[in-house]
Design a protein around this motif. Structure first.
Motif, mmCIF file in Angstrom:
data_model
loop_
_atom_site.group_PDB
_atom_site.id
_atom_site.type_symbol
_atom_site.label_atom_id
_atom_site.label_comp_id
_atom_site.label_asym_id
_atom_site.label_seq_id
_atom_site.Cartn_x
_atom_site.Cartn_y
_atom_site.Cartn_z
ATOM 1 N N ASP A 1 9.103 66.737 -17.748
ATOM 2 C CA ASP A 1 10.519 66.782 -17.398
ATOM 3 C C ASP A 1 10.722 66.036 -16.088
ATOM 4 O O ASP A 1 9.910 66.117 -15.163
ATOM 5 N N LYS B 1 4.984 68.712 -15.386
ATOM 6 C CA LYS B 1 4.135 68.536 -16.561
ATOM 7 C C LYS B 1 3.519 69.882 -16.921
ATOM 8 O O LYS B 1 2.863 70.519 -16.103
ATOM 9 N N LYS B 2 3.763 70.324 -18.152
ATOM 10 C CA LYS B 2 3.154 71.556 -18.634
ATOM 11 C C LYS B 2 1.779 71.274 -19.228
ATOM 12 O O LYS B 2 1.600 70.276 -19.928
ATOM 13 N N LYS C 1 -0.870 74.820 -22.939
ATOM 14 C CA LYS C 1 0.156 75.449 -23.773
ATOM 15 C C LYS C 1 1.242 76.133 -22.958
ATOM 16 O O LYS C 1 1.761 77.195 -23.327
ATOM 17 N N GLY C 2 1.564 75.530 -21.848
ATOM 18 C CA GLY C 2 2.657 76.056 -21.033
ATOM 19 C C GLY C 2 2.259 77.147 -20.064
ATOM 20 O O GLY C 2 3.075 77.582 -19.246
ATOM 21 N N GLU D 1 11.292 76.047 -29.369
ATOM 22 C CA GLU D 1 10.545 74.822 -29.084
ATOM 23 C C GLU D 1 11.491 73.628 -28.975
ATOM 24 O O GLU D 1 11.310 72.738 -28.154
ATOM 25 N N ASP E 1 5.562 66.981 -22.891
ATOM 26 C CA ASP E 1 5.961 68.101 -22.047
ATOM 27 C C ASP E 1 6.176 67.689 -20.587
ATOM 28 O O ASP E 1 5.757 68.378 -19.657
ATOM 29 N N GLY F 1 14.186 65.315 -20.556
ATOM 30 C CA GLY F 1 12.963 65.755 -21.200
ATOM 31 C C GLY F 1 12.244 64.578 -21.838
ATOM 32 O O GLY F 1 12.787 63.900 -22.711
#
Length: 792
Positions: free
Chosen positions: A697, A727-728, A731-732, A117, A695, A691
């Motif tokens: 980047d 953008k995630k 939960k990814g 993480e 979430d 970053g």
């Protein structure tokens, strides 16, 4: 051949027989490190010995590309610590010593979820790994490449540049051999324009091989780019779906599915979409004898609807035998509405006439590929292997064009033309490769390859006479191209903990036949060439390594270099091939250093290339019409310096960059004209990944290519900037990507030709591309951005 190979191997053993072995009182420690979840090897992990009493470090090493390690110590009171970023550190203090050896066997490292993480941003950054005879650029989730093709990904790889036309160069030199998973592929064939069907998410890594070993095909004087595609290893069902849209029109959907069991690995990728690829062009032809000038400017479009599907399976017969069957089919429908304005000025700069040339082109491009591969691993060593493969690939183009000239002012320029192209290319590749690590230090490789290229291009031009269309025999041709290349190779390698050497020889026989059927002009070439290679490396310390390499390469003229067809899109700027063209040969030398300073890692290279029978494009002009033809002109000697690096000062910021400079000396004469001159060119790339909270980047990549001199003129420099935001969500499992390529619309191609009797100027630009993508991963898969996209 057999005698030479035996002598080579004997000399290799003889040259190293005096190297000292470990002292009798040393304890040799060895093992293999793998990932607990996937059973995949973990390269470059740290293995350290610590004193039990003081906790001070004694010695250490790192794992190799296969997760293996071996080192020695004279101490006896120690414990072993194994660590790698993103994994839980493992300490081993319970082991037994037998015959002065500690065999730790297979060691499994589990992922450290907390650590993962924390490093999620840096873990996504592309990185370069150095091996004995190549650099491996592992593809991260580069945001600006969202929805992009393999050509955009290649443009982010150190040492590689892709121009607007899609021509790939390595360290400023063309003649690059592109492979897919180590083999020729219809997906990498320049004539099929197919690299666009490979998208960024499909690529695992790209191997940059500037001095290939004898194991590789000798084609490509600049070197080899080997694109390694991903293959899911997680058991069970895995998959992802992606949607992309963009400006100009760039709409696609892609699905990736994988099912893995103990015996089978089934995989498929499906894509469909529509894209519009505009390009602005401008050209100026100046006749210095009559002072007449022809201007042309306009916009070309290539609107494409495309579909593709890949199917394949790996069948694990047992732990030592694997069969792979795979196939790919793609179908493209092209529409190319283009419009060019022409203006003709006399010696007094008076407008004599102007006209509009409209083009309507429609084409269908089917292409498919199928492959069979068998790999056998021997029980004594997993690296002891035999591999057999057979590959077939086909590309076709059925194209029709309508050209209409409409007079705007001045003298009558009205005319109509039609062209029709029927192009078919079939290639077959058969390979056998055998690798045998005779011991922990000695490895031999041998094998053979047979490649068949069978191509036909039937091109017809028809002029409108006022009543009907009549075939123009001067511009019509049917060109047949058939080439067969048989190659055999042998390499021997000797590797110690700090030092390694690898030498080899490849022998290739080329049998080439071309025929222009309408004139019965034929060209036959049959020649055998020898391609020696040599590589060595030395590990000075944990932070400094040195590499050196030599290889001899060949660039065989391709179909479009040999085919004397005329492209009539612009009647005042024509390109044609030369059926008498001979291959280029290059001797390449390189010295590389790899070093780490704190949180930064760098590599720097000095290189020298000497090329004979250099293929150059030569322009001539008659009646204001410029014709460009490839010719063999003399030699080219170049010396260059390249450096690239990566710096991560914090967990949320990573900086990358590379710089390449080379000086070249051209010597040659063509048709009594001297082409002796010297020049230089350089390029640089800077990238940053940031970053942000929530979430998010952000990625920025800037590139600059300098101007450089050519044999008849020069090519201007240019710079451009790409931007990406990710953008995630969920939960990814899902990812939203925004990519902007050529943010300031500054990526251009501009060239000049200066001759005593004429001058030409050409300009082209693609412009800004904006893409927005949404991808979702299900099962055990991860979100990806597959779009089945074409190249820009």
């Amino acid at each position: 051949m057999k005698l030479f190979l035996k002598n080579l191997l004997f000399a290799l053993f003889l040259s190293i027989c005096n190297i000292s072995v470990a002292q009798n009182n040393e304890i040799v420690i060895s093992g293999i490190l793998i990932e607990e979840a996937s059973n995949q090897p973990i390269p470059y992990a740290t293995i350290a010995l610590y004193k039990k009493s003081s906790k001070g470090i004694i010695t250490g090493t790192t794992t190799d590309n296969n997760g293996k390690f071996q080192f020695s110590t004279t101490k006896t009171d120690f414990y072993i610590e194994i660590s790698f970023m993103g994994y839980a550190t493992k300490t081993i203090s319970d082991f037994s010593i037998k015959n002065a050896k500690i065999d730790l066997g297979t060691i499994r490292l589990a992922e450290d979820n907390e650590a993962l993480e924390e490093v999620v941003v840096t873990g996504n950054v592309s990185k370069t790994v150095f091996k004995l005879d190549k650099r491996v650029f592992n593809i991260g989730k580069d945001i600006s490449s969202t929805g992009a093709s393999a050509l955009e990904v290649l443009n982010n790889v150190p040492s590689v540049n892709v121009n607007i036309e899609g021509e790939v160069s390595l360290r400023g030199s063309s003649g690059v051999q592109i492979l897919i998973n180590g083999k020729p592929s219809v997906l990498a064939d320049e004539s099929s324009n197919a690299l666009g069907t490979i998208t960024a998410d499909m690529i695992e890594s790209i191997e940059v091989i500037t001095n290939p070993s004898a194991k590789y095909e000798a084609s490509g004087t600049a070197g080899i780019l080997n694109i390694i595609l991903k293959k899911e290893e997680k058991k069970g069902w895995n998959g992802s779906i992606s949607l992309n849209t963009g400006i100009p029109d760039n709409h696609s959907i892609g699905i990736s599915l994988n099912r893995r069991t103990e015996k089978f690995n089934l995989f498929t990728q499906i894509g469909a979409g529509y894209r519009s690829l505009p390009r602005d062009n401008e050209a100026i032809n100046t006749n210095l004898t009559s002072n007449e000038v022809v201007f042309s400017e306009g916009t070309e479009y290539r609107d494409e609807t495309f579909y593709n599907i890949t199917l394949g399976t790996d069948y694990h017969i047992n732990d030592y035998n694997v069969l792979t069957l795979s196939g790919n089919f793609a179908y493209e429908i092209e529409d190319q509405p283009s419009e060019t304005n022409f203006r003709f000025f006399d010696s007094n700069n008076t407008l004599v006439s102007s006209w509009l040339r409209d083009e309507t082109t429609e084409a269908t491009n089917p292409k498919y590929q199928y492959e069979f591969n068998y790999k056998k691993q021997f029980k004594n060593n997993e690296d002891h292997s035999l591999q057999l493969s057979a590959l077939g690939r086909f590309f076709g183009k059925d194209q029709e064009s309508q050209f209409t000239n409409t007079t705007i002012t001045g003298s009558d320029s009205d005319s109509k033309q039609q062209t029709e192209t029927n192009f078919q290319q079939a290639d077959y590749t058969f390979k056998i490769d055998y690798t045998n690590p005779i011991s922990e230090k000695y490895t031999i490789e041998t094998g053979a390859q047979y490649v068949i290229n069978d191509v036909g291009n039937d091109y017809e031009v028809r002029d409108f006479t006022g009543i009907n269309y009549v075939v123009n025999e001067d511009l019509t041709n049917n060109f047949e191209y058939n080439q067969k290349v048989l190659g055999v190779y042998f390499t021997g390698a000797y590797e110690l903990e700090k030092w390694g050497i690898k030498a080899g020889l490849r022998i290739e026989n080329t049998d080439l036949e071309t025929l222009l059927t309408n004139t019965n002009e034929s060209n036959s070439q049959n020649f055998t060439d020898y391609f020696p290679t040599f590589h060595t490396s030395y590990k000075v310390s944990e932070n400094v390594s040195l590499q050196a390499g030599y290889s001899r390469r060949i660039f065989r003229p391709r179909l479009w270099d040999l085919n004397p067809f005329f492209n009539i899109r612009n009647n005042f700027n024509i390109r044609q091939g030369n059926p008498d063209l001979q291959p280029e040969f290059t001797d390449s030398y390189e010295l590389t250093s790899i070093y780490k300073i704190g949180k930064a890692s760098f590599s720097s290279s000095l290189y020298h290339k000497y090329t004979t029978e250099v293929i150059e494009r030569v322009s001539s002009s008659i009646d204001n019409v410029t014709t460009t033809t490839p010719e063999n002109i003399g030699t080219n000697a170049s010396i260059g310096f390249e450096t690239n690096g990566k710096y991560s000062p914090t967990k949320w910021l990573t900086l990358t960059g590379d710089f390449n400079y080379n000086y070249f000396d051209r010597v040659g004469t063509f048709e009594a004209e001297s082409f002796d001159f010297s020049g230089r060119q350089w390029s640089s790339r800077l990238g940053t990944k940031i970053g942000l909270p929530a979430d998010i980047d952000v990625e920025l990549t800037g590139r600059y290519q300098s101007s450089f001199e050519t044999i008849q003129g020069d090519i201007s420099g240019y710079g451009f900037l790409d931007l990406g935001i990710r953008k995630k969500i969920i939960k990814g499992k899902a990812v939203v990507n925004l990519g902007i390529r050529d943010l300031f619309e500054s990526r251009i191609q501009e060239s000049y030709v200066y001759q005593p009797t004429f001058e030409t100027y050409s300009f082209s630009q693609r412009g800004r591309f904006i893409t927005l993508g949404l991808s979702y991963g299900f099962g055990k898969g991860e979100a990806m951005t597959y779009s089945g996209g074409r190249r820009r």
